[in-house]
Design an enzyme around this catalytic site. Structure first.
Site, PDB file in Angstrom:
ATOM      1  N   ASP A  83       0.840  -1.196   0.000  1.00 47.79           N
ATOM      2  CA  ASP A  83       0.000   0.000   0.000  1.00 47.79           C
ATOM      3  C   ASP A  83       0.877   1.248   0.000  1.00 47.79           C
ATOM      4  OD1 ASP A  83      -2.350   1.475   0.090  1.00 47.79           O
ATOM      5  OD2 ASP A  83      -2.498   1.394   2.274  1.00 47.79           O
ATOM      6  N   HIS A  84       0.599   2.173  -0.901  1.00 49.69           N
ATOM      7  CA  HIS A  84       1.288   3.465  -0.978  1.00 49.69           C
ATOM      8  C   HIS A  84       2.816   3.330  -0.995  1.00 49.69           C
ATOM      9  CE1 HIS A  84      -2.128   6.150  -0.842  1.00 49.69           C
ATOM     10  NE2 HIS A  84      -2.647   5.439   0.141  1.00 49.69           N
ATOM     11  N   HIS A 232      -9.512   4.763  -2.315  1.00 45.01           N
ATOM     12  CA  HIS A 232      -8.741   4.778  -1.079  1.00 45.01           C
ATOM     13  C   HIS A 232      -9.537   5.495   0.006  1.00 45.01           C
ATOM     14  CE1 HIS A 232      -4.440   3.590  -2.103  1.00 45.01           C
ATOM     15  NE2 HIS A 232      -5.132   3.354  -3.208  1.00 45.01           N
ATOM     16  N   SER A 235     -13.028   3.677   4.524  1.00 41.98           N
ATOM     17  CA  SER A 235     -13.683   3.180   5.733  1.00 41.98           C
ATOM     18  C   SER A 235     -14.980   3.945   5.953  1.00 41.98           C
ATOM     19  CB  SER A 235     -12.775   3.349   6.949  1.00 41.98           C
ATOM     20  OG  SER A 235     -11.745   2.376   6.952  1.00 41.98           O
ATOM     21  N   ILE A 276      -9.716  -0.357   3.077  1.00 40.60           N
ATOM     22  CA  ILE A 276     -10.353  -0.232   4.394  1.00 40.60           C
ATOM     23  C   ILE A 276      -9.314  -0.514   5.470  1.00 40.60           C
ATOM     24  CG2 ILE A 276     -12.135  -1.154   5.931  1.00 40.60           C
ATOM     25  CD1 ILE A 276     -13.720  -1.922   3.403  1.00 40.60           C
TER      26      ILE A 276
END
Length: 361
Positions: A83-84, A232, A235, A276
């Site tokens: 991620d990232h 992205h 949540s 999430i």
């Protein structure tokens, strides 16, 4: 062995019209809860780790933990995703440790907090695509800066996120640029900016079109109907979890996340991967507080962790069912990395690019 690439998983999701939640992890309890939920509903899984998570757990420990999860749940296709990623070295080291997919976030410079220009993003993302595709791994790129349209900026999460104020235009992905970016980089998935942000404090009210720009997703999907889009900062920050957290000594201000119904709307318009993290953290820490508040003499970590795992499992199961992921795991036949690499080299995984000019008109 059921490790799958992001590209293969999202191709299947696009063919059958579902989305896949991507859950961030950094420890065994999170991994077990997510995989148990997946097995319960027959869902494929994306586990993702940020640079902060890799630093916390350690690459070797994280890699061996995922191997153990594969062995424990051998029938669940599992994508391990960086991620990232902030530069080529981060992405290359992830692939060396068994990640089948990496995100190269060229929307920010290597410091992971300063906005980068378009040329920089295209150049570094293309280089990561070249190295990843050579071994069969997938690449997610990002166009536009992740951040709040209300606040005019973003939040740091695990050391990643824009710092300072950025323009409204930077916080929304430009559909024309999206067409050019995918053609130039050949990314397998595209994360877009449309008002979502890291952390719990995404919106000061239930989001509407002014602060959650779902029309951007719809327009990019219209122009790039065969490209896998990624949301992205998605949540939902459920109210019941906020209330539970605060009822047992927490002090979380009222906040709003991304409504599940808006995510489902996105899935109808090409969103295939939904990130999430905050929801998972909140589900677990709310239970930590409840256990501690209910028995102040308790000191066995397992008495905290087991209820927390149950809460996370429930959350993950709900998302698998809400996004249509449930019921798809057993049918998927995993293609090995070596075979994916051959497909990339032969051009067999780039039919999307040829049709982009027509789609954009």
């Amino acid at each position: 062995m059921a490790r799958i690439t992001l590209r293969q998983l999202l191709d299947d999701a696009a063919e059958r019209g579902y989305g896949v939640p991507a859950f961030n992890i950094n420890n065994m309890e999170q991994g077990l809860a997510i995989m148990e939920a997946a097995q319960a509903v027959d869902a494929p899984v994306i586990l993702q780790a940020s640079r902060g998570a890799r630093s916390y757990a350690g690459d070797i420990m994280l890699a061996k933990m995922v191997e153990a999860l594969e062995a424990t749940y051998p029938h669940i296709p599992l994508c391990l995703h960086q991620d990232h990623g902030n530069d080529e070295a981060t992405c290359a080291s992830a692939i060396r440790h068994g990640f089948t997919s990496v995100m190269m976030d060229g929307s920010l410079k290597a410091d992971a907090k300063t906005p980068a220009d378009y040329g920089y993003n295209v150049d570094i993302t293309r280089r990561v695509v070249d190295l990843a595709h050579w071994v069969g791994a997938s690449v997610e790129g990002e166009l536009g800066v992740l951040g709040s349209l209300e606040a005019g900026g973003g939040e740091q999460e695990d050391g990643h996120g824009v710092v300072g104020e950025v323009s409204h235009d930077q916080l929304l992905t430009d559909p024309d640029e999206a067409v050019d970016f995918v053609r130039a980089t050949k990314v397998d998935a595209l994360a877009i900016a449309m008002g979502t942000s890291h952390g719990a404090y995404k919106f000061s009210r239930k989001p509407d079109g002014e602060i959650l720009a779902m029309h951007v997703i719809e327009e990019i999907h219209r122009r790039l109907p065969d490209v896998h889009l990624v949301m992205h900062g998605s949540s939902s920050v459920p109210q019941d979890l906020q209330d539970l957290f605060n009822a047992h000594g927490g002090a979380m201000p009222q906040t709003w996340g991304v409504p599940v119904e808006e995510i489902v709307r996105g899935i109808r318009h090409g969103v295939r991967k939904v990130n999430i993290d905050t929801d998972c953290r909140l589900a677990m820490t709310a239970m930590f507080r409840k256990v501690a508040d209910g028995n102040r003499g308790e000191f066995d970590p397992r008495k905290f962790l087991k209820p927390a795992m149950d809460a996370l499992q429930k959350l993950c199961r709900e998302r698998f069912e809400q996004f249509g992921t449930a019921g798809n795991a057993a049918r998927i036949k995993v293609v090995p990395l070596a075979e994916m690499a051959l497909r990339y080299r032969s051009g067999g995984l780039d039919p999307r690019v040829a049709g982009m000019a027509t789609a954009a008109e």
